[in-house]
Design a protein around this motif. Structure first.
Motif, PDB file in Angstrom:
ATOM      1  N   ILE A 253       0.827  -1.201   0.000  1.00 42.26           N
ATOM      2  CA  ILE A 253       0.000   0.000   0.000  1.00 42.26           C
ATOM      3  C   ILE A 253       0.870   1.264   0.000  1.00 42.26           C
ATOM      4  O   ILE A 253       0.484   2.300  -0.547  1.00 42.26           O
ATOM      5  N   GLN A 254       2.058   1.160   0.574  1.00 42.90           N
ATOM      6  CA  GLN A 254       2.895   2.343   0.789  1.00 42.90           C
ATOM      7  C   GLN A 254       3.936   2.598  -0.298  1.00 42.90           C
ATOM      8  O   GLN A 254       4.651   3.597  -0.231  1.00 42.90           O
ATOM      9  N   ILE A 255       4.023   1.722  -1.300  1.00 40.50           N
ATOM     10  CA  ILE A 255       4.993   1.952  -2.370  1.00 40.50           C
ATOM     11  C   ILE A 255       4.270   2.406  -3.633  1.00 40.50           C
ATOM     12  O   ILE A 255       3.093   2.075  -3.832  1.00 40.50           O
ATOM     13  N   PRO A 256       4.933   3.158  -4.504  1.00 39.23           N
ATOM     14  CA  PRO A 256       4.283   3.745  -5.681  1.00 39.23           C
ATOM     15  C   PRO A 256       3.537   2.742  -6.560  1.00 39.23           C
ATOM     16  O   PRO A 256       2.425   2.984  -6.984  1.00 39.23           O
ATOM     17  N   MET A 257       4.162   1.607  -6.874  1.00 35.64           N
ATOM     18  CA  MET A 257       3.526   0.617  -7.758  1.00 35.64           C
ATOM     19  C   MET A 257       2.646  -0.360  -6.987  1.00 35.64           C
ATOM     20  O   MET A 257       2.027  -1.243  -7.575  1.00 35.64           O
ATOM     21  N   GLY A 258       2.593  -0.182  -5.681  1.00 39.00           N
ATOM     22  CA  GLY A 258       1.830  -1.120  -4.859  1.00 39.00           C
ATOM     23  C   GLY A 258       0.347  -1.129  -5.152  1.00 39.00           C
ATOM     24  O   GLY A 258      -0.334  -2.136  -4.950  1.00 39.00           O
ATOM     25  N   VAL A 259      -0.184   0.013  -5.638  1.00 39.73           N
ATOM     26  CA  VAL A 259      -1.609   0.089  -5.930  1.00 39.73           C
ATOM     27  C   VAL A 259      -2.033  -0.969  -6.948  1.00 39.73           C
ATOM     28  O   VAL A 259      -3.125  -1.526  -6.871  1.00 39.73           O
ATOM     29  N   TYR A 260      -1.133  -1.263  -7.904  1.00 35.28           N
ATOM     30  CA  TYR A 260      -1.468  -2.255  -8.932  1.00 35.28           C
ATOM     31  C   TYR A 260      -1.440  -3.674  -8.360  1.00 35.28           C
ATOM     32  O   TYR A 260      -2.256  -4.516  -8.733  1.00 35.28           O
ATOM     33  N   ILE A 261      -0.491  -3.909  -7.473  1.00 37.33           N
ATOM     34  CA  ILE A 261      -0.387  -5.230  -6.855  1.00 37.33           C
ATOM     35  C   ILE A 261      -1.582  -5.490  -5.940  1.00 37.33           C
ATOM     36  O   ILE A 261      -2.217  -6.540  -6.000  1.00 37.33           O
TER      37      ILE A 261
ATOM     38  N   GLU B 160      -3.915   8.494   1.089  1.00 40.65           N
ATOM     39  CA  GLU B 160      -3.097   9.663   0.800  1.00 40.65           C
ATOM     40  C   GLU B 160      -3.423  10.838   1.727  1.00 40.65           C
ATOM     41  O   GLU B 160      -2.552  11.637   2.069  1.00 40.65           O
ATOM     42  N   LYS B 161      -4.682  10.921   2.150  1.00 44.73           N
ATOM     43  CA  LYS B 161      -5.094  12.053   2.985  1.00 44.73           C
ATOM     44  C   LYS B 161      -4.892  11.792   4.470  1.00 44.73           C
ATOM     45  O   LYS B 161      -5.082  12.684   5.286  1.00 44.73           O
ATOM     46  N   THR B 162      -4.542  10.553   4.809  1.00 46.21           N
ATOM     47  CA  THR B 162      -4.386  10.208   6.223  1.00 46.21           C
ATOM     48  C   THR B 162      -2.933  10.418   6.646  1.00 46.21           C
ATOM     49  O   THR B 162      -2.020   9.874   6.008  1.00 46.21           O
ATOM     50  N   PRO B 163      -2.684  11.168   7.693  1.00 47.79           N
ATOM     51  CA  PRO B 163      -1.301  11.400   8.138  1.00 47.79           C
ATOM     52  C   PRO B 163      -0.653  10.135   8.673  1.00 47.79           C
ATOM     53  O   PRO B 163      -1.335   9.206   9.108  1.00 47.79           O
ATOM     54  N   SER B 164       0.673  10.097   8.605  1.00 52.79           N
ATOM     55  CA  SER B 164       1.512   8.977   9.072  1.00 52.79           C
ATOM     56  C   SER B 164       1.062   7.674   8.420  1.00 52.79           C
ATOM     57  O   SER B 164       0.615   7.646   7.285  1.00 52.79           O
ATOM     58  N   ASN B 165       1.188   6.569   9.162  1.00 52.02           N
ATOM     59  CA  ASN B 165       0.861   5.257   8.599  1.00 52.02           C
ATOM     60  C   ASN B 165      -0.496   4.742   9.060  1.00 52.02           C
ATOM     61  O   ASN B 165      -0.827   3.570   8.850  1.00 52.02           O
ATOM     62  N   LEU B 166      -1.292   5.614   9.686  1.00 50.23           N
ATOM     63  CA  LEU B 166      -2.578   5.169  10.226  1.00 50.23           C
ATOM     64  C   LEU B 166      -3.507   4.623   9.147  1.00 50.23           C
ATOM     65  O   LEU B 166      -4.159   3.596   9.324  1.00 50.23           O
ATOM     66  N   GLY B 167      -3.538   5.324   7.996  1.00 52.29           N
ATOM     67  CA  GLY B 167      -4.400   4.876   6.902  1.00 52.29           C
ATOM     68  C   GLY B 167      -3.988   3.520   6.382  1.00 52.29           C
ATOM     69  O   GLY B 167      -4.828   2.647   6.153  1.00 52.29           O
ATOM     70  N   ALA B 168      -2.694   3.309   6.199  1.00 51.01           N
ATOM     71  CA  ALA B 168      -2.190   2.027   5.709  1.00 51.01           C
ATOM     72  C   ALA B 168      -2.511   0.898   6.682  1.00 51.01           C
ATOM     73  O   ALA B 168      -2.888  -0.209   6.284  1.00 51.01           O
ATOM     74  N   LEU B 169      -2.365   1.185   7.973  1.00 50.93           N
ATOM     75  CA  LEU B 169      -2.680   0.178   8.997  1.00 50.93           C
ATOM     76  C   LEU B 169      -4.156  -0.202   8.957  1.00 50.93           C
ATOM     77  O   LEU B 169      -4.515  -1.383   8.984  1.00 50.93           O
ATOM     78  N   LEU B 170      -5.011   0.824   8.860  1.00 49.76           N
ATOM     79  CA  LEU B 170      -6.452   0.587   8.861  1.00 49.76           C
ATOM     80  C   LEU B 170      -6.897  -0.204   7.636  1.00 49.76           C
ATOM     81  O   LEU B 170      -7.632  -1.190   7.750  1.00 49.76           O
ATOM     82  N   ILE B 171      -6.443   0.227   6.458  1.00 46.39           N
ATOM     83  CA  ILE B 171      -6.835  -0.457   5.225  1.00 46.39           C
ATOM     84  C   ILE B 171      -6.292  -1.885   5.198  1.00 46.39           C
ATOM     85  O   ILE B 171      -6.982  -2.815   4.784  1.00 46.39           O
ATOM     86  N   SER B 172      -5.070  -2.079   5.646  1.00 45.68           N
ATOM     87  CA  SER B 172      -4.486  -3.429   5.682  1.00 45.68           C
ATOM     88  C   SER B 172      -5.290  -4.349   6.586  1.00 45.68           C
ATOM     89  O   SER B 172      -5.510  -5.522   6.271  1.00 45.68           O
ATOM     90  N   LEU B 173      -5.733  -3.801   7.713  1.00 48.00           N
ATOM     91  CA  LEU B 173      -6.541  -4.590   8.646  1.00 48.00           C
ATOM     92  C   LEU B 173      -7.880  -4.966   8.014  1.00 48.00           C
ATOM     93  O   LEU B 173      -8.324  -6.122   8.098  1.00 48.00           O
TER      94      LEU B 173
END
Length: 231
Positions: A111-119, A182-195
């Protein structure tokens, strides 16, 4: 005055005519109606079977059997959620928690790398396709079972028709998902979506594979008469 087998069969037909499609609910209602009709006959023996039946049916009120059906749905819905939760908890114990953590870290990393959206997008698309395939398979199996046994059980209906479209819903909302990241500060958004994605996969696997495989065991546990009625 006692009801005959013919009367009992007529009561089953009566429940079906009043939109009660599941055999277990029909049986409960038939037992209730039969006992009530015999009591009515004790008080008023001159009534015909149909008159006593209709008098008993009026006691269910304006909506007829619908309140009973809805109450049974709530009861079995609670039972299904209890079964679901039992298998979900197993994914947070060894050894399955290792796989759970791996799925979570997979999404969290890509989720956090540029090409990760495609994966991630490709993974969700595959999940959506698998969901559809398993949903189709389960519906065919359910139709085959009901046709063979000529009976529908409410809990069986839940087991084979709680089809998980989690992957499809997530995939269809992928742009919004990453916009939120993208709008969520720090890694909170990535953590939430991954969960959320990890839980979606676990939920899909349990509802589409694990619980249907346990169908016979769960149905015999819920209905002691299930094996005999379908033999």
């Amino acid at each position: 005055m006692k009801l005959t087998d013919q009367h009992i069969e007529q009561l089953y037909r009566f429940t079906r005519q009043h939109y009660v499609e599941h055999y277990d609910v029909q049986t409960e209602l038939v037992d209730h109606l039969a006992n009530d009709i015999e009591q009515i006959w004790e008080e008023t023996p001159i009534l015909t079977f149909e008159q006593a039946r209709d008098k008993s049916f009026k006691k269910f009120g304006v909506f007829g059997f619908m309140d009973v059906v809805e109450e049974k749905q709530k009861q079995l819905g609670k039972k299904y959620r209890k079964v679901l939760w039992k298998y979900v908890k197993e994914w947070f114990k060894l050894p399955k928690i290792i796989l759970t953590a791996s799925i979570f870290l997979f999404f969290y990393y890509f989720i956090q790398i540029p090409m990760g959206v495609y994966i991630v997008g490709g993974s969700l698309f595959i999940l959506a396709i698998l969901d559809l395939l398993f949903v189709t398979k389960l519906k065919k199996e359910f139709n085959k079972r009901t046709k063979k046994n000529n009976k529908k059980w409410m809990f069986e209906d839940m087991i084979f028709n709680v089809a998980s479209f989690g992957g499809i819903m997530v995939a269809s909302n992928l742009p919004q998902v990453f916009n939120h990241i993208e709008k969520t500060p720090s890694n909170l958004g990535a953590l939430l979506i991954s969960l959320i994605l990890t839980l979606t996969i676990i939920y899909s696997y349990i509802t589409l594979i694990v619980i249907p495989k346990k169908a016979e065991e769960l149905l015999e546990e819920q209905y002691p008469e299930y094996k005999f009625a379908n033999s």
